[in-house]
Design an enzyme around this catalytic site. Structure first.
Site: not given
Ligand code: F6P
Length: 355
Positions: A111, A134, A177-178, A273
């Site tokens: 971004g 990521d 990792g979204h 779990r």
């Molecule tokens: O940008 C990396 C990351 O760590 C992603 O892997 C994760 O999903 C996200 O940021 C979490 O973001 P935030 O800090 O906004 O909760």
């Protein structure tokens, strides 16, 4: 020469070491250099919130995680949206001009790189350095922070391994990792996970159950499932973007691992779990590899500044640090190659991806 610098988006362990590499090189090689640090990412540039940095600010930070400048998320899609009569892009351009900057160095992920590219197209001299645990920035083989995150996730998975084995339990463990599963794939392989679930390879829960039952038949009564935050089932993969977003929203912030565990329970008898590593993956000290490569990234950024070679993103390609035009990377993501060598090798080894 006046150089602005900011760290943007989710933090990582190697931001300070990268800034140190950049600043040390500039202070040492440019006469009459002033570095201006914008606080909390692009917000600092918008709201003229900055600090005139001194060489000592960049000293003693090679092994310190987080960012000495602070960071924030300023979504690219909102950059051009006027909110409360405030024009963010105009404000950033205004600050840049007011401070008579020669250039702006942005340490950020996808971004932030899109915003850096936009500012470059608006006429500012911009250089970006590829940050994110990521490792999903298009154009570079490596983004700083990635290896430190893998190390933490691997240690965590190792620790779960021993308790899972003692209790004969199945663990579903969330790894960050979204949209992409690079950390999960690497840490999963490195820790000997039995199943790896990634956003790029939709799973069938019955296949996951089958892998666990096969292990049981072979005498292994416990299993480790490394699951990326954005792992999705084959049915979810058929949903439209809007439908899938609504489904994720309905989880109310709860991790996907709970849903996967609940589904899995229908097919296996073992105790299950769940566990989430969470933001620890972005915290703490940068690992030695990150310190080394981030120092090189910082020096490469300084080289671009000194050469007036703007509109570029520093990258690692074929083990060499180089740069590409920002516009080439902006707006694209580097996904795990679902049919690539790394996944293929993992499958040959017997790791299930639930597909
Ligand atoms: O940008 C990396 C990351 O760590 C992603 O892997 C994760 O999903 C996200 O940021 C979490 O973001 P935030 O800090 O906004 O909760």
């Amino acid at each position: 020469m006046r150089v602005g610098i900011l760290t943007s988006g989710g933090d990582c362990q190697a931001l300070n070491v990268t800034m140190r590499g950049l600043a040390k090189t500039l202070y040492r090689n440019v006469n009459d250099i002033e570095i201006i640090g914008f606080l909390q990412g692009y917000k600092g540039l918008m709201y003229e919130d900055y600090k005139i940095m001194k060489p000592k600010d960049f000293s003693g930070i090679i092994n310190i995680g987080g960012t000495i400048l602070g960071t924030s998320r300023c979504p690219f899609k909102k950059m051009r949206v006027i909110e409360d009569d405030f024009d963010k892009v105009a404000a950033m351009k205004n600050t840049y001009a007011k401070l008579k900057l020669d250039c702006l160095v942005v340490l950020g992920g996808n971004g932030s790189i899109k915003s850096a590219n936009m500012l470059s197209q608006e006429g500012l001299n911009v250089i970006a350095l590829p940050k994110t645990i990521d490792n999903d920035t298009w154009g570079t083989d490596y983004t700083f922070g990635y290896q430190s995150a893998i190390d933490i996730a691997t240690t965590y998975l190792d620790q779960i391994h021993t308790t899972a084995a003692s209790h004969n339990r199945v663990f579903v463990i969330e790894v960050m990792g979204h949209k992409v599963g690079h950390i999960c794939l690497s840490a999963g392989i490195a820790s000997g996970a039995d199943v790896i679930l990634l956003p790029e390879i939709p799973y069938d829960i019955k296949e996951v159950a089958k892998a666990i039952k096969t292990r049981e038949k072979n005498g292994k009564k416990f299993s480790i499932i490394a699951c990326a935050e954005g792992a999705l089932s084959k049915e979810e993969a058929t949903l439209s973007k809007k439908e899938y977003k609504a489904k994720v929203k309905a989880r109310n912030g709860q991790s996907v691992v709970y849903e996967i565990a609940a589904e899995l329970e229908k097919y296996i008898d073992s105790e299950i779990r769940v566990s989430c590593i969470g933001h620890a993956q972005r915290g703490g000290q940068p690992c030695p590899y990150d310190r080394m490569i981030s120092t090189q990234f910082g020096v490469a950024g300084a080289r671009l500044v000194m050469g007036g070679d703007y509109g570029k993103l520093v990258i690692l390609k074929n083990n060499g640090v180089t740069a590409i035009p920002l516009v080439e990377s902006a707006g694209k993501l580097k996904y795990v190659d679902a049919v690539g060598a790394k996944v293929k090798d993992a499958k040959l080894l017997g790791i299930s991806f639930g597909d």
